[in-house]
Structure formats: C-alpha cells, structure tokens
Design a protein around this motif. Structure first.
Motif, mmCIF file in Angstrom:
data_model
loop_
_atom_site.group_PDB
_atom_site.id
_atom_site.type_symbol
_atom_site.label_atom_id
_atom_site.label_comp_id
_atom_site.label_asym_id
_atom_site.label_seq_id
_atom_site.Cartn_x
_atom_site.Cartn_y
_atom_site.Cartn_z
ATOM 1 N N GLU A 10 30.593 79.698 -18.675
ATOM 2 C CA GLU A 10 30.623 79.402 -20.067
ATOM 3 C C GLU A 10 31.912 80.162 -20.590
ATOM 4 O OE1 GLU A 10 27.216 81.046 -22.144
ATOM 5 O OE2 GLU A 10 25.779 79.795 -21.468
ATOM 6 N N GLY A 11 32.656 79.186 -21.188
ATOM 7 C CA GLY A 11 33.761 79.411 -21.932
ATOM 8 C C GLY A 11 33.713 80.120 -23.272
ATOM 9 N N PHE A 12 34.493 79.994 -24.151
ATOM 10 C CA PHE A 12 34.393 80.554 -25.391
ATOM 11 C C PHE A 12 33.403 79.628 -26.258
ATOM 12 C CE2 PHE A 12 35.189 79.764 -30.097
ATOM 13 C CZ PHE A 12 35.331 81.177 -30.478
ATOM 14 N N GLY A 13 32.171 80.254 -26.909
ATOM 15 C CA GLY A 13 31.204 79.541 -27.829
ATOM 16 C C GLY A 13 30.252 79.124 -26.749
ATOM 17 N N GLY A 14 30.328 79.365 -25.625
ATOM 18 C CA GLY A 14 29.418 79.122 -24.596
ATOM 19 C C GLY A 14 29.543 77.522 -24.302
ATOM 20 N N THR A 15 30.930 76.863 -24.394
ATOM 21 C CA THR A 15 31.346 75.641 -23.973
ATOM 22 C C THR A 15 31.331 75.673 -22.225
ATOM 23 O OG1 THR A 15 32.562 75.256 -25.732
ATOM 24 C CG2 THR A 15 33.011 73.963 -23.711
ATOM 25 N N LEU A 63 39.872 72.259 -18.054
ATOM 26 C CA LEU A 63 40.099 72.845 -19.520
ATOM 27 C C LEU A 63 38.887 72.302 -20.340
ATOM 28 C CD1 LEU A 63 43.747 72.561 -20.122
ATOM 29 C CD2 LEU A 63 42.638 74.522 -19.502
ATOM 30 N N ARG A 64 38.676 72.885 -21.478
ATOM 31 C CA ARG A 64 37.580 72.100 -22.252
ATOM 32 C C ARG A 64 38.163 70.857 -23.199
ATOM 33 N NH1 ARG A 64 35.291 75.320 -26.898
ATOM 34 N NH2 ARG A 64 35.415 77.233 -25.199
ATOM 35 N N ALA A 65 37.323 69.846 -22.836
ATOM 36 C CA ALA A 65 37.854 68.534 -23.448
ATOM 37 C C ALA A 65 38.474 67.738 -22.435
ATOM 38 C CB ALA A 65 38.795 68.381 -24.850
ATOM 39 N N HIS A 66 38.445 68.164 -21.034
ATOM 40 C CA HIS A 66 39.112 67.639 -20.049
ATOM 41 C C HIS A 66 38.058 67.450 -18.744
ATOM 42 C CE1 HIS A 66 42.332 68.522 -22.494
ATOM 43 N NE2 HIS A 66 43.272 67.820 -21.676
ATOM 44 N N GLY A 67 38.473 66.684 -17.983
ATOM 45 C CA GLY A 67 37.797 66.575 -16.605
ATOM 46 C C GLY A 67 36.152 66.656 -16.629
ATOM 47 N N ALA A 77 34.877 75.302 -32.103
ATOM 48 C CA ALA A 77 35.099 75.462 -30.694
ATOM 49 C C ALA A 77 36.328 75.587 -30.489
ATOM 50 C CB ALA A 77 34.191 74.257 -30.096
ATOM 51 N N TYR A 78 37.277 75.295 -31.274
ATOM 52 C CA TYR A 78 38.824 75.419 -31.210
ATOM 53 C C TYR A 78 39.428 76.342 -31.880
ATOM 54 C CZ TYR A 78 37.130 71.175 -28.614
ATOM 55 O OH TYR A 78 36.414 70.274 -27.872
ATOM 56 N N PRO A 79 39.197 77.504 -31.855
ATOM 57 C CA PRO A 79 40.003 78.505 -32.500
ATOM 58 C C PRO A 79 41.454 78.553 -32.045
ATOM 59 C CG PRO A 79 38.444 79.557 -31.205
ATOM 60 C CD PRO A 79 38.197 78.268 -31.203
ATOM 61 N N GLU A 80 42.345 79.447 -32.619
ATOM 62 C CA GLU A 80 43.730 79.450 -32.208
ATOM 63 C C GLU A 80 43.712 79.940 -30.582
ATOM 64 O OE1 GLU A 80 47.785 81.980 -33.208
ATOM 65 O OE2 GLU A 80 46.041 82.131 -34.465
ATOM 66 N N ASP A 81 44.376 79.452 -29.808
ATOM 67 C CA ASP A 81 44.328 79.775 -28.435
ATOM 68 C C ASP A 81 43.200 79.957 -27.731
ATOM 69 O OD1 ASP A 81 47.012 79.910 -27.818
ATOM 70 O OD2 ASP A 81 47.474 82.329 -28.354
ATOM 71 N N GLU A 85 41.341 81.902 -24.505
ATOM 72 C CA GLU A 85 40.020 82.686 -24.352
ATOM 73 C C GLU A 85 39.287 82.282 -23.159
ATOM 74 O OE1 GLU A 85 38.823 84.912 -26.460
ATOM 75 O OE2 GLU A 85 39.898 84.858 -28.160
ATOM 76 N N ASP A 86 39.414 80.774 -22.972
ATOM 77 C CA ASP A 86 38.436 80.282 -21.705
ATOM 78 C C ASP A 86 38.967 80.987 -20.450
ATOM 79 O OD1 ASP A 86 36.914 78.858 -23.572
ATOM 80 O OD2 ASP A 86 38.104 76.935 -23.046
ATOM 81 N N LEU A 87 40.411 80.983 -20.471
ATOM 82 C CA LEU A 87 41.163 81.517 -19.145
ATOM 83 C C LEU A 87 40.714 82.992 -18.969
ATOM 84 C CD1 LEU A 87 43.103 81.142 -16.777
ATOM 85 C CD2 LEU A 87 44.886 81.856 -18.570
ATOM 86 N N THR A 88 40.623 83.994 -20.031
ATOM 87 C CA THR A 88 40.309 85.332 -20.001
ATOM 88 C C THR A 88 38.982 85.476 -19.417
ATOM 89 O OG1 THR A 88 41.950 85.810 -21.574
ATOM 90 C CG2 THR A 88 40.115 87.375 -21.089
#
Length: 251
Positions: A10-15, A63-67, A77-81, A85-88
C-alpha cells in the motif's frame, strides 16, 4: 536465471502498488520512468538480470498510474511529491536500512527527491537524467501534459508525437498520469549539492531529453558520468546500462 517475484504494497492513501523483485543479495531499489514500467525499463531487456547476477536483490516498483499499480482518479491521491511518499513507504515496508537506490528519468528524479526527504542509500544511480531535468522539471512536465491534452490528434513530426505513441503502447491512464505530473516539482541546484553519497549518472550517448548528465555529475559532490549507447527511449534496451550500474555498485 533468477525467478521474478511480484508482490503488492500500500502506497500513499492506500493505493495498491505492484513490486517486482529479481535475485538475492544486497537490496537495490530501482524506479522506472514516466509512462513506462518496471517490466519495460528494467526487466524486458535484461538489465535487472545483469544486476541480479551481480549479487543484488533488485526491487522494482511500478509507480502509481503505471504498470500493474493502481491509477486513482481522485486528485487527493496526488499530493506534492507523492512518488517520494510511495518510495519511502516501500522502503519502510520492506524494512530496508542498508540498500542502494536508482531510477531512470522520472525515477531518477524521484530518487533524488527521496534522498532530500531523508532516504539514505549507500549509493545512488541516476539514469537518463541531466541537471536541467531536475532544476527545470516544470518545463519538461508541461511537454507531457500537452501530449496528454492533445492525445489522439498529434501528428508525426510534432514534438509530442513520441510521447503520444509511448502512452498508446503502454495503455497509460491519462487522467491519472496528468494528476501525477501535477505532483512533481523542480529540484534546485542548491538542493542537488546536498546529495552527498556516491552517485552514478548513466545516460545514453544520444539522450539529451533531460539535459546534460555530465553537468549533473559535476554538480553532485560524488558524481560520476558514464555514457552508454542509445537515446532516451532506447538506452534502457542496451545491456551496457545494466553493466555500468553493476560495476559502479560493486566498487
């Protein structure tokens, strides 16, 4: 030949983000470029296998929105940087404390921003990225937003034609991709000087899409420039890139 593994985190916001892993050994996180995927940038043409054979566990998120990752249409779901956030979150989820980090194009930009946000890889790899691609990202991003907005009407010879063709071949969700582009900011030259670990700037001989990789290497306190064959689209198809990365990481 190493077995390719796929998991989700799960990335930022649960994506929901797909993470592809190849090999065993020292962790190496590799982030792909805009409109691409882990498969196209790292796996398909053998560069991930070269790194796995060199003794690395190659961890490659989509990445989100990819693959194979989710592509939410909610602007929240797309705040700055958000990619940082997802990488961290990925590095925390995997419990990585001693690792290497790299990326190609937008993935290189995300890796730099990750370091500036507090990530501490032993070594850093920046593929297909020049100094102006970081400090002048807003101009580069505007080119892709224009390609999204004119998608389907761009004719051969137009500067945006290649981006349109790549989006078509990758079946990019253009609504999500446009939102993602709006989350990406410039990185100043002063900030780049704070990236102090050994860094490899590896770039195709005919790739100037993100400016000069040699200038970027010179701006980094421990930067090194290595030239490989190809342009921005083709350089990832040559195994020279994987070999240069493996040699740098093995030193």
């Amino acid at each position: 030949m190493s077995e390719l593994r796929k998991d989700y985190i799960e990335g930022f916001g649960g994506t929901r983000l797909a993470v592809h892993t190849l090999g065993q050994g020292r962790p190496l996180v590799l982030v792909h470029g805009l409109f691409s995927s882990a498969e196209v940038n790292w796996i398909k043409y053998g560069n991930a296998q070269i790194l796995a054979d060199a003794g690395f566990e190659v961890i490659m998120p989509d990445l989100r929105a990819h693959g194979e990752s989710e592509a939410p249409h909610d602007p929240d779901a797309y705040p700055e940087d958000v990619l940082v956030e997802d990488l961290t979150l990925l590095i925390a989820e995997l419990g990585l404390s001693d690792f290497d980090l790299g990326g190609f194009s937008l993935g290189a930009r995300t890796s730099v921003r990750g370091v500036l946000a507090g990530l501490s890889p032993r070594k850093l790899i920046l593929g297909g990225m020049g100094l102006s691609g970081l400090s002048g990202w807003a101009r580069r991003s505007a080119h892709f937003v224009d390609a999204i907005d004119r998608f389907g009407s761009i004719e051969r010879g137009d500067p945006a034609f290649v981006a349109q063709a790549f989006m078509k071949s990758m079946k990019i969700d253009r609504v999500a991709a446009r939102l993602l582009l709006e989350s990406v900011d410039d990185t100043s030259a002063d900030a780049i000087a704070r990236v102090t670990m050994p860094a490899l700037c590896v770039c195709g001989k005919d790739d100037a899409d993100n400016g000069s990789a040699q200038e970027l290497a010179e701006a980094l306190p421990q930067g090194r420039y290595v030239e490989t064959p190809g342009n921005h689209m083709s350089s990832v198809t040559f195994k020279d890139m994987g070999r240069a990365m493996a040699e740098f990481l093995d030193e």
